[in-house]
Design a protein around this motif. Structure first.
Motif, PDB file in Angstrom:
ATOM      1  N   LEU A   1      38.547  48.071  38.770  1.00  0.00           N
ATOM      2  CA  LEU A   1      39.278  47.458  37.664  1.00  0.00           C
ATOM      3  C   LEU A   1      38.523  46.239  37.132  1.00  0.00           C
ATOM      4  CD1 LEU A   1      41.686  47.076  35.792  1.00  0.00           C
ATOM      5  CD2 LEU A   1      42.879  45.931  37.693  1.00  0.00           C
ATOM      6  N   ALA A   2      38.008  45.413  38.016  1.00  0.00           N
ATOM      7  CA  ALA A   2      37.268  44.223  37.601  1.00  0.00           C
ATOM      8  C   ALA A   2      36.062  44.597  36.752  1.00  0.00           C
ATOM      9  CB  ALA A   2      36.840  43.424  38.828  1.00  0.00           C
ATOM     10  N   GLN A   3      35.344  45.626  37.160  1.00  0.00           N
ATOM     11  CA  GLN A   3      34.174  46.059  36.400  1.00  0.00           C
ATOM     12  C   GLN A   3      34.591  46.563  35.013  1.00  0.00           C
ATOM     13  OE1 GLN A   3      30.775  45.824  37.705  1.00  0.00           O
ATOM     14  NE2 GLN A   3      30.622  45.826  35.485  1.00  0.00           N
ATOM     15  N   LYS A   4      35.688  47.311  34.962  1.00  0.00           N
ATOM     16  CA  LYS A   4      36.197  47.819  33.680  1.00  0.00           C
ATOM     17  C   LYS A   4      36.573  46.658  32.752  1.00  0.00           C
ATOM     18  CE  LYS A   4      40.177  50.348  31.842  1.00  0.00           C
ATOM     19  NZ  LYS A   4      41.418  51.054  32.195  1.00  0.00           N
ATOM     20  N   LEU A   5      37.275  45.667  33.289  1.00  0.00           N
ATOM     21  CA  LEU A   5      37.678  44.512  32.483  1.00  0.00           C
ATOM     22  C   LEU A   5      36.452  43.742  31.998  1.00  0.00           C
ATOM     23  CD1 LEU A   5      40.619  43.293  34.734  1.00  0.00           C
ATOM     24  CD2 LEU A   5      40.826  44.406  32.497  1.00  0.00           C
ATOM     25  N   HIS A   6      35.525  43.521  32.899  1.00  0.00           N
ATOM     26  CA  HIS A   6      34.304  42.796  32.567  1.00  0.00           C
ATOM     27  C   HIS A   6      33.526  43.525  31.467  1.00  0.00           C
ATOM     28  CE1 HIS A   6      30.102  41.429  33.197  1.00  0.00           C
ATOM     29  NE2 HIS A   6      30.694  40.258  33.385  1.00  0.00           N
ATOM     30  N   ASP A   7      33.395  44.841  31.610  1.00  0.00           N
ATOM     31  CA  ASP A   7      32.664  45.637  30.621  1.00  0.00           C
ATOM     32  C   ASP A   7      33.341  45.633  29.253  1.00  0.00           C
ATOM     33  OD1 ASP A   7      30.871  46.222  32.643  1.00  0.00           O
ATOM     34  OD2 ASP A   7      31.598  48.275  32.940  1.00  0.00           O
ATOM     35  N   ASN A   8      34.670  45.474  29.238  1.00  0.00           N
ATOM     36  CA  ASN A   8      35.437  45.474  27.987  1.00  0.00           C
ATOM     37  C   ASN A   8      35.758  44.067  27.483  1.00  0.00           C
ATOM     38  OD1 ASN A   8      35.755  48.350  27.397  1.00  0.00           O
ATOM     39  ND2 ASN A   8      36.874  48.393  29.332  1.00  0.00           N
ATOM     40  N   PHE A   9      35.139  43.050  28.094  1.00  0.00           N
ATOM     41  CA  PHE A   9      35.284  41.653  27.676  1.00  0.00           C
ATOM     42  C   PHE A   9      36.730  41.165  27.693  1.00  0.00           C
ATOM     43  CE2 PHE A   9      31.545  43.482  25.571  1.00  0.00           C
ATOM     44  CZ  PHE A   9      30.551  42.704  26.138  1.00  0.00           C
TER      45      PHE A   9
ATOM     46  N   LEU B   1      44.744  39.298  32.508  1.00  0.00           N
ATOM     47  CA  LEU B   1      45.115  40.034  33.704  1.00  0.00           C
ATOM     48  C   LEU B   1      44.764  39.204  34.933  1.00  0.00           C
ATOM     49  CD1 LEU B   1      44.881  43.754  34.010  1.00  0.00           C
ATOM     50  CD2 LEU B   1      44.015  42.463  35.930  1.00  0.00           C
ATOM     51  N   ILE B   2      45.586  39.333  35.960  1.00  0.00           N
ATOM     52  CA  ILE B   2      45.284  38.703  37.242  1.00  0.00           C
ATOM     53  C   ILE B   2      45.335  39.776  38.322  1.00  0.00           C
ATOM     54  CG2 ILE B   2      47.676  37.917  37.572  1.00  0.00           C
ATOM     55  CD1 ILE B   2      46.410  35.449  39.067  1.00  0.00           C
ATOM     56  N   ILE B   3      44.298  39.801  39.126  1.00  0.00           N
ATOM     57  CA  ILE B   3      44.179  40.766  40.219  1.00  0.00           C
ATOM     58  C   ILE B   3      44.475  40.051  41.536  1.00  0.00           C
ATOM     59  CG2 ILE B   3      42.565  42.193  41.546  1.00  0.00           C
ATOM     60  CD1 ILE B   3      40.991  42.620  38.922  1.00  0.00           C
ATOM     61  N   PHE B   4      45.375  40.627  42.333  1.00  0.00           N
ATOM     62  CA  PHE B   4      45.643  40.149  43.687  1.00  0.00           C
ATOM     63  C   PHE B   4      45.218  41.249  44.654  1.00  0.00           C
ATOM     64  CE2 PHE B   4      48.559  37.432  41.366  1.00  0.00           C
ATOM     65  CZ  PHE B   4      48.524  36.237  42.070  1.00  0.00           C
ATOM     66  N   THR B   5      44.304  40.925  45.560  1.00  0.00           N
ATOM     67  CA  THR B   5      43.857  41.882  46.553  1.00  0.00           C
ATOM     68  C   THR B   5      43.577  41.154  47.864  1.00  0.00           C
ATOM     69  OG1 THR B   5      42.263  43.639  47.031  1.00  0.00           O
ATOM     70  CG2 THR B   5      41.436  41.748  45.796  1.00  0.00           C
ATOM     71  N   GLN B   6      43.773  41.846  48.949  1.00  0.00           N
ATOM     72  CA  GLN B   6      43.550  41.221  50.253  1.00  0.00           C
ATOM     73  C   GLN B   6      42.077  40.846  50.431  1.00  0.00           C
ATOM     74  OE1 GLN B   6      44.876  43.647  53.515  1.00  0.00           O
ATOM     75  NE2 GLN B   6      45.061  41.895  54.869  1.00  0.00           N
ATOM     76  N   HIS B   7      41.188  41.749  50.034  1.00  0.00           N
ATOM     77  CA  HIS B   7      39.761  41.500  50.202  1.00  0.00           C
ATOM     78  C   HIS B   7      38.999  41.768  48.908  1.00  0.00           C
ATOM     79  CE1 HIS B   7      40.096  40.862  54.488  1.00  0.00           C
ATOM     80  NE2 HIS B   7      40.847  41.946  54.568  1.00  0.00           N
ATOM     81  N   ALA B   8      37.987  40.964  48.665  1.00  0.00           N
ATOM     82  CA  ALA B   8      37.167  41.093  47.454  1.00  0.00           C
ATOM     83  C   ALA B   8      36.357  42.379  47.439  1.00  0.00           C
ATOM     84  CB  ALA B   8      36.241  39.881  47.339  1.00  0.00           C
ATOM     85  N   THR B   9      36.314  43.087  48.546  1.00  0.00           N
ATOM     86  CA  THR B   9      35.566  44.347  48.620  1.00  0.00           C
ATOM     87  C   THR B   9      36.438  45.570  48.351  1.00  0.00           C
ATOM     88  OG1 THR B   9      35.949  44.378  51.005  1.00  0.00           O
ATOM     89  CG2 THR B   9      33.859  43.421  50.243  1.00  0.00           C
ATOM     90  N   ASP B  10      37.714  45.373  48.033  1.00  0.00           N
ATOM     91  CA  ASP B  10      38.633  46.474  47.755  1.00  0.00           C
ATOM     92  C   ASP B  10      38.078  47.303  46.589  1.00  0.00           C
ATOM     93  OD1 ASP B  10      40.993  47.555  46.009  1.00  0.00           O
ATOM     94  OD2 ASP B  10      41.843  47.308  48.014  1.00  0.00           O
TER      95      ASP B  10
END
Length: 187
Positions: free
Chosen positions: A96-104, A81-90
């Motif tokens: 979503l990033a935390q969910k992906l990280h937690d699910n490896f 997966l690739i995430i595109f967001t204007q700011h890293a604080t979105d």
């Protein structure tokens, strides 16, 4: 004013090329893992960055193995997966990033801020690319001290195209390797 805009955008693209070349290549390699295997490449874009997803899907040269990410998608270990967001604080991007990280599930992220301690999105992502956009790139014509033209989307599309070029090259190289392996030396 258009000459100044062109100069500023050229400078932005050069900064991205100079400082983000390695993360761009690493991101292409990460996404190619899914394309070469049995995985799918999901794009998750937030806000105006949704335009990158539209371009990847409907552009003149669509992204191979592309799919839009939605909350209903059940990711498999082979997916990327690739995430595109204007700011890293979105908040949505971080959730979503935390969910992906937690699910490896390895994923890439693209946002304005540089990768550093305290940038949680960059810390969670397998690869991270900075848009190098800190604010407006042109002075306001009448309000001194104000800036205009926030080129987040232009930078994201530039990065997308750089990733896609590397990615497509990797897929072609992989196809050539498979063809060489399938040729019998006794033919």
């Amino acid at each position: 004013m258009s000459k100044i805009l062109t100069t500023q955008l050229t400078g932005l693209f050069q900064r991205i090329q100079q400082s983000e070349e390695e993360p761009i290549e690493e991101t292409a390699r990460l996404l190619a893992q899914a394309a070469i295997g049995q995985g799918t490449i999901y794009f998750a874009a937030f806000g105006e960055m949704e335009a990158v997803t539209i371009h990847a899907e409907l552009g003149a040269s669509p992204f191979a193995k592309f799919a839009r990410y939605t909350d209903e998608v059940e990711l498999l270990p082979a997916d990327r997966l690739i995430i595109f967001t204007q700011h890293a604080t979105d908040e949505q991007a971080l959730k979503l990033a935390q969910k992906l990280h937690d699910n490896f599930i390895p994923f890439a992220a693209v946002a304005s801020e540089v990768a550093e301690t305290g940038n949680l999105l960059s810390e969670l992502a397998y690869t991270y690319i900075s848009l190098k956009v800190r604010g407006g790139i042109l002075p306001h014509p009448t309000n001194l001290g104000e800036r205009i033209v926030f080129p987040h989307l232009m930078a994201a599309l530039y990065i997308y195209e750089a990733i896609k070029m590397e990615f497509d090259e990797m897929l072609v190289d992989d196809d050539e390797d498979e063809e060489e392996e399938s040729i019998s030396p006794f033919a």
